[in-house]
Design a protein around this motif. Structure first.
Motif, short mmCIF file in Angstrom:
data_model
loop_
_atom_site.label_atom_id
_atom_site.label_comp_id
_atom_site.label_asym_id
_atom_site.label_seq_id
_atom_site.Cartn_x
_atom_site.Cartn_y
_atom_site.Cartn_z
N THR A 142 44.06 51.25 49.10
CA THR A 142 45.12 50.56 49.85
C THR A 142 44.55 49.56 50.85
OG1 THR A 142 45.16 52.33 51.51
CG2 THR A 142 46.68 52.53 49.65
N ASP A 143 43.25 49.29 50.74
CA ASP A 143 42.62 48.41 51.71
C ASP A 143 42.79 46.93 51.39
OD1 ASP A 143 41.02 48.93 49.47
OD2 ASP A 143 39.21 48.27 50.50
N ILE A 144 43.34 46.62 50.22
CA ILE A 144 43.60 45.24 49.86
C ILE A 144 45.00 45.13 49.26
CG2 ILE A 144 41.21 44.51 49.49
CD1 ILE A 144 41.44 45.20 46.61
N PRO A 145 45.61 43.95 49.29
CA PRO A 145 46.99 43.79 48.81
C PRO A 145 47.17 44.15 47.33
CG PRO A 145 46.32 41.91 50.13
CD PRO A 145 45.08 42.71 49.87
N ASP A 146 48.40 44.50 46.98
CA ASP A 146 48.72 44.88 45.60
C ASP A 146 48.27 43.83 44.59
OD1 ASP A 146 50.11 46.72 47.13
OD2 ASP A 146 51.80 46.80 45.78
N ASP A 147 48.67 42.57 44.84
CA ASP A 147 48.39 41.53 43.86
C ASP A 147 46.90 41.29 43.69
OD1 ASP A 147 48.30 40.52 46.45
OD2 ASP A 147 48.93 38.50 45.84
N VAL A 148 46.16 41.43 44.79
CA VAL A 148 44.71 41.24 44.71
C VAL A 148 44.08 42.37 43.91
CG1 VAL A 148 42.56 41.08 46.02
CG2 VAL A 148 44.63 39.97 46.88
N LEU A 149 44.52 43.60 44.14
CA LEU A 149 43.97 44.74 43.42
C LEU A 149 44.27 44.63 41.93
CD1 LEU A 149 42.50 47.39 43.33
CD2 LEU A 149 44.63 48.56 43.96
N ALA A 150 45.50 44.26 41.59
CA ALA A 150 45.86 44.10 40.18
C ALA A 150 44.98 43.05 39.52
CB ALA A 150 47.33 43.71 40.06
N ARG A 151 44.73 41.96 40.23
CA ARG A 151 43.88 40.90 39.67
C ARG A 151 42.44 41.38 39.52
NH1 ARG A 151 43.91 35.29 39.25
NH2 ARG A 151 42.08 34.77 37.95
N LEU A 152 41.94 42.15 40.48
CA LEU A 152 40.58 42.67 40.40
C LEU A 152 40.43 43.62 39.22
CD1 LEU A 152 39.71 43.35 44.16
CD2 LEU A 152 38.68 41.63 42.66
N ILE A 153 41.45 44.41 38.95
CA ILE A 153 41.43 45.31 37.80
C ILE A 153 41.36 44.50 36.51
CG2 ILE A 153 42.82 46.95 36.46
CD1 ILE A 153 43.80 48.07 39.18
N GLU A 154 42.16 43.44 36.43
CA GLU A 154 42.15 42.57 35.26
C GLU A 154 40.77 41.94 35.06
OE1 GLU A 154 45.17 39.61 35.56
OE2 GLU A 154 46.72 41.05 36.10
N GLU A 155 40.21 41.43 36.14
CA GLU A 155 38.92 40.76 36.05
C GLU A 155 37.80 41.74 35.70
OE1 GLU A 155 38.17 37.45 36.12
OE2 GLU A 155 40.35 37.31 36.00
N THR A 156 37.90 42.97 36.20
CA THR A 156 36.91 43.98 35.87
C THR A 156 36.94 44.28 34.37
OG1 THR A 156 37.04 45.00 38.06
CG2 THR A 156 36.14 46.36 36.28
N ALA A 157 38.14 44.46 33.84
CA ALA A 157 38.28 44.71 32.40
C ALA A 157 37.71 43.53 31.61
CB ALA A 157 39.75 44.93 32.06
N ARG A 176 35.84 53.87 33.19
CA ARG A 176 35.20 54.17 34.48
C ARG A 176 35.14 52.93 35.37
NH1 ARG A 176 32.21 58.86 35.04
NH2 ARG A 176 31.98 60.17 33.19
N ALA A 177 34.81 51.79 34.77
CA ALA A 177 34.71 50.55 35.55
C ALA A 177 36.06 50.19 36.16
CB ALA A 177 34.21 49.43 34.65
N VAL A 178 37.12 50.33 35.38
CA VAL A 178 38.46 50.00 35.86
C VAL A 178 38.88 50.97 36.97
CG1 VAL A 178 40.90 50.01 35.23
CG2 VAL A 178 39.24 48.88 33.75
N LEU A 179 38.62 52.25 36.78
CA LEU A 179 38.97 53.24 37.80
C LEU A 179 38.18 53.02 39.08
CD1 LEU A 179 39.23 56.52 35.66
CD2 LEU A 179 41.11 55.14 36.60
N SER A 180 36.95 52.59 38.94
CA SER A 180 36.10 52.35 40.10
C SER A 180 36.66 51.24 40.97
CB SER A 180 34.69 52.00 39.65
OG SER A 180 33.87 51.68 40.77
#
Length: 204
Positions: A142-157, A176-180
């Motif tokens: 919860t340390d970063i905004p929703d939209d930023v986290l969603a984008r980071l998950i996409e970019e990680t994948a 594991r990478a996505v969960l991390s």
């Protein structure tokens, strides 16, 4: 009295051949030329342009049709718990990447990020919903905004695909990478997958 001529029977067959050839060529080289695609389809460059105005139009169609499969995966039921839902989604997508090699290759090409993002809107919506639910229950970071986290998950994948993870544990590594990036420690990700082995097994 004039009559409307029915489309030539081979018109759809040629279009299908072009799309099939483009999938093969672009899966091997995202920069494959129109000439190569046309020759792979057994057609002339002029014949190809009879179906698509230019290379961008052809790629846009490939993205649109290929993304349908990813979006269909995103519509499948997922667990209520956000971390488990995210793991399920990542595993299912990973196991289908081999069947959608062209869209995967194009998605990694920064020149088509906008088209890919638009075509994958339903999938991105599912990720955003998981993130919102996970943050609301403190199951995801919860340390970063929703939209930023969603984008980071996409970019990680996206990056996991880019580094070409292979082997029997490739799907597990991708999950594991996505969960991390979503906020779980490696120990928490390990415990989740150990408790839910069906996440990886069922997606295969």
């Amino acid at each position: 009295m004039s009559t409307v001529r029915a489309p030539r029977r081979d018109a759809q067959a040629n279009r299908t051949s072009i799309l099939t050839a483009a999938r093969v060529a672009l899966a091997q080289d995202p920069n494959a030329s129109i000439d190569l695609i046309a020759s792979t389809a057994g057609l002339s460059r002029r014949a190809l342009y009879g179906h698509f105005d230019d290379r961008s139009a052809l790629i846009a169609e490939l993205i649109r049709t290929g993304a349908q499969r990813f979006n269909a995966i995103a519509e499948q039921p997922l667990a209520n718990e956000a971390p488990i839902a995210l793991a399920e989604l990542a595993a299912r997508l990973w196991h289908h990447i081999a069947h959608i090699q062209t869209v995967t290759a194009i998605a990694l090409d920064d020149a088509h990020v906008a088209d890919t993002a638009a075509a994958l809107a339903p999938l991105r919506k599912t990720v955003a919903e998981i993130v919102e639910r996970g943050r609301r229950t403190n199951a995801l970071r919860t340390d970063i905004p929703d939209d930023v986290l969603a984008r980071l998950i996409e970019e990680t994948a996206r990056m996991v695909v880019r580094v070409d993870v292979v082997g029997p544990d490739a799907a597990t590594t991708a999950v594991r990478a996505v969960l991390s990036i979503a906020g779980l420690s490696w120990q928490e990700a390990d415990a989740l997958l150990a408790a839910r082995p069906e996440i990886i097994e069922a997606a295969a």
